[in-house]
Design a protein around this motif. Sequence first.
Motif, PDB file in Angstrom:
ATOM      1  N   LYS A  30      38.170  18.277  14.939  1.00  0.00           N
ATOM      2  CA  LYS A  30      37.054  17.626  14.267  1.00  0.00           C
ATOM      3  C   LYS A  30      35.861  17.558  15.212  1.00  0.00           C
ATOM      4  CE  LYS A  30      40.120  15.066  11.325  1.00  0.00           C
ATOM      5  NZ  LYS A  30      40.755  13.810  11.044  1.00  0.00           N
ATOM      6  N   VAL A  31      34.917  18.451  15.013  1.00  0.00           N
ATOM      7  CA  VAL A  31      33.745  18.540  15.878  1.00  0.00           C
ATOM      8  C   VAL A  31      32.898  17.285  15.775  1.00  0.00           C
ATOM      9  CG1 VAL A  31      31.640  19.835  16.353  1.00  0.00           C
ATOM     10  CG2 VAL A  31      33.714  21.049  15.708  1.00  0.00           C
ATOM     11  N   TRP A  32      32.704  16.770  14.560  1.00  0.00           N
ATOM     12  CA  TRP A  32      31.829  15.611  14.369  1.00  0.00           C
ATOM     13  C   TRP A  32      32.393  14.368  15.049  1.00  0.00           C
ATOM     14  CZ3 TRP A  32      27.233  16.955  13.514  1.00  0.00           C
ATOM     15  CH2 TRP A  32      26.953  18.073  12.740  1.00  0.00           C
ATOM     16  N   LEU A  33      33.700  14.221  15.049  1.00  0.00           N
ATOM     17  CA  LEU A  33      34.306  13.078  15.730  1.00  0.00           C
ATOM     18  C   LEU A  33      34.080  13.178  17.237  1.00  0.00           C
ATOM     19  CD1 LEU A  33      36.010  10.514  15.612  1.00  0.00           C
ATOM     20  CD2 LEU A  33      38.045  11.969  15.734  1.00  0.00           C
ATOM     21  N   LEU A  34      34.227  14.369  17.780  1.00  0.00           N
ATOM     22  CA  LEU A  34      33.975  14.576  19.204  1.00  0.00           C
ATOM     23  C   LEU A  34      32.527  14.258  19.554  1.00  0.00           C
ATOM     24  CD1 LEU A  34      34.846  15.580  22.014  1.00  0.00           C
ATOM     25  CD2 LEU A  34      34.249  17.883  21.255  1.00  0.00           C
ATOM     26  N   LEU A  35      31.586  14.742  18.750  1.00  0.00           N
ATOM     27  CA  LEU A  35      30.178  14.465  19.006  1.00  0.00           C
ATOM     28  C   LEU A  35      29.877  12.971  18.907  1.00  0.00           C
ATOM     29  CD1 LEU A  35      28.449  17.431  17.166  1.00  0.00           C
ATOM     30  CD2 LEU A  35      28.660  17.075  19.619  1.00  0.00           C
ATOM     31  N   LEU A  36      30.501  12.283  17.952  1.00  0.00           N
ATOM     32  CA  LEU A  36      30.310  10.842  17.803  1.00  0.00           C
ATOM     33  C   LEU A  36      30.838  10.093  19.029  1.00  0.00           C
ATOM     34  CD1 LEU A  36      29.322   8.659  15.816  1.00  0.00           C
ATOM     35  CD2 LEU A  36      31.667   8.554  14.974  1.00  0.00           C
ATOM     36  N   VAL A  37      31.991  10.485  19.523  1.00  0.00           N
ATOM     37  CA  VAL A  37      32.567   9.846  20.714  1.00  0.00           C
ATOM     38  C   VAL A  37      31.674  10.087  21.930  1.00  0.00           C
ATOM     39  CG1 VAL A  37      34.506   9.933  22.337  1.00  0.00           C
ATOM     40  CG2 VAL A  37      34.934   9.868  19.878  1.00  0.00           C
ATOM     41  N   ILE A  38      31.192  11.310  22.103  1.00  0.00           N
ATOM     42  CA  ILE A  38      30.309  11.617  23.233  1.00  0.00           C
ATOM     43  C   ILE A  38      29.012  10.829  23.128  1.00  0.00           C
ATOM     44  CG2 ILE A  38      28.914  13.433  24.302  1.00  0.00           C
ATOM     45  CD1 ILE A  38      31.205  15.367  23.619  1.00  0.00           C
ATOM     46  N   LEU A  39      28.428  10.791  21.948  1.00  0.00           N
ATOM     47  CA  LEU A  39      27.186  10.046  21.747  1.00  0.00           C
ATOM     48  C   LEU A  39      27.392   8.555  22.008  1.00  0.00           C
ATOM     49  CD1 LEU A  39      24.229  10.271  20.821  1.00  0.00           C
ATOM     50  CD2 LEU A  39      25.043   9.790  18.510  1.00  0.00           C
ATOM     51  N   GLY A  40      28.465   7.992  21.521  1.00  0.00           N
ATOM     52  CA  GLY A  40      28.771   6.585  21.758  1.00  0.00           C
ATOM     53  C   GLY A  40      28.959   6.288  23.238  1.00  0.00           C
ATOM     54  N   THR A  41      29.622   7.189  23.946  1.00  0.00           N
ATOM     55  CA  THR A  41      29.834   7.007  25.377  1.00  0.00           C
ATOM     56  C   THR A  41      28.518   7.053  26.136  1.00  0.00           C
ATOM     57  OG1 THR A  41      32.017   8.040  25.181  1.00  0.00           O
ATOM     58  CG2 THR A  41      31.062   7.921  27.383  1.00  0.00           C
ATOM     59  N   VAL A  42      27.664   8.003  25.808  1.00  0.00           N
ATOM     60  CA  VAL A  42      26.376   8.127  26.493  1.00  0.00           C
ATOM     61  C   VAL A  42      25.506   6.903  26.226  1.00  0.00           C
ATOM     62  CG1 VAL A  42      24.227   9.450  26.551  1.00  0.00           C
ATOM     63  CG2 VAL A  42      26.418  10.636  26.595  1.00  0.00           C
ATOM     64  N   ILE A  43      25.453   6.468  24.977  1.00  0.00           N
ATOM     65  CA  ILE A  43      24.650   5.281  24.638  1.00  0.00           C
ATOM     66  C   ILE A  43      25.218   4.041  25.327  1.00  0.00           C
ATOM     67  CG2 ILE A  43      24.022   3.724  22.754  1.00  0.00           C
ATOM     68  CD1 ILE A  43      23.731   6.222  20.978  1.00  0.00           C
ATOM     69  N   GLY A  44      26.522   3.892  25.295  1.00  0.00           N
ATOM     70  CA  GLY A  44      27.161   2.740  25.937  1.00  0.00           C
ATOM     71  C   GLY A  44      26.910   2.700  27.433  1.00  0.00           C
ATOM     72  N   MET A  45      27.037   3.827  28.093  1.00  0.00           N
ATOM     73  CA  MET A  45      26.795   3.869  29.539  1.00  0.00           C
ATOM     74  C   MET A  45      25.322   3.644  29.852  1.00  0.00           C
ATOM     75  SD  MET A  45      29.410   6.841  30.754  1.00  0.00           S
ATOM     76  CE  MET A  45      29.366   6.429  32.475  1.00  0.00           C
ATOM     77  N   GLY A  46      24.439   4.124  28.992  1.00  0.00           N
ATOM     78  CA  GLY A  46      23.003   3.884  29.190  1.00  0.00           C
ATOM     79  C   GLY A  46      22.665   2.409  29.073  1.00  0.00           C
ATOM     80  N   LEU A  47      23.235   1.748  28.065  1.00  0.00           N
ATOM     81  CA  LEU A  47      23.004   0.311  27.906  1.00  0.00           C
ATOM     82  C   LEU A  47      23.588  -0.477  29.073  1.00  0.00           C
ATOM     83  CD1 LEU A  47      23.692  -0.102  24.078  1.00  0.00           C
ATOM     84  CD2 LEU A  47      21.476  -0.172  25.245  1.00  0.00           C
ATOM     85  N   LEU A  48      24.767  -0.079  29.533  1.00  0.00           N
ATOM     86  CA  LEU A  48      25.387  -0.741  30.681  1.00  0.00           C
ATOM     87  C   LEU A  48      24.534  -0.569  31.935  1.00  0.00           C
ATOM     88  CD1 LEU A  48      27.821  -2.273  31.839  1.00  0.00           C
ATOM     89  CD2 LEU A  48      28.868  -0.047  32.298  1.00  0.00           C
TER      90      LEU A  48
END
Length: 58
Positions: A30-48
Amino acid sequence: MPSRLYPEDQKKVDEYLNLPAQKVERKPFKVWLLLLVILGTVIGMGLLSRLLGNLVLS
């Protein structure tokens, strides 16, 4: 497409591929799930990093 292996080597490959461990059914990728996980990780680390930067520089 004919095999480029010698017949005895092709036989060994076929035997290996027919082992039960090689017959595991997998879910479709599932490509979209992978992209969602990567995007969530990048946003989360940016906020942190912003939070830590504000704590250190304040």
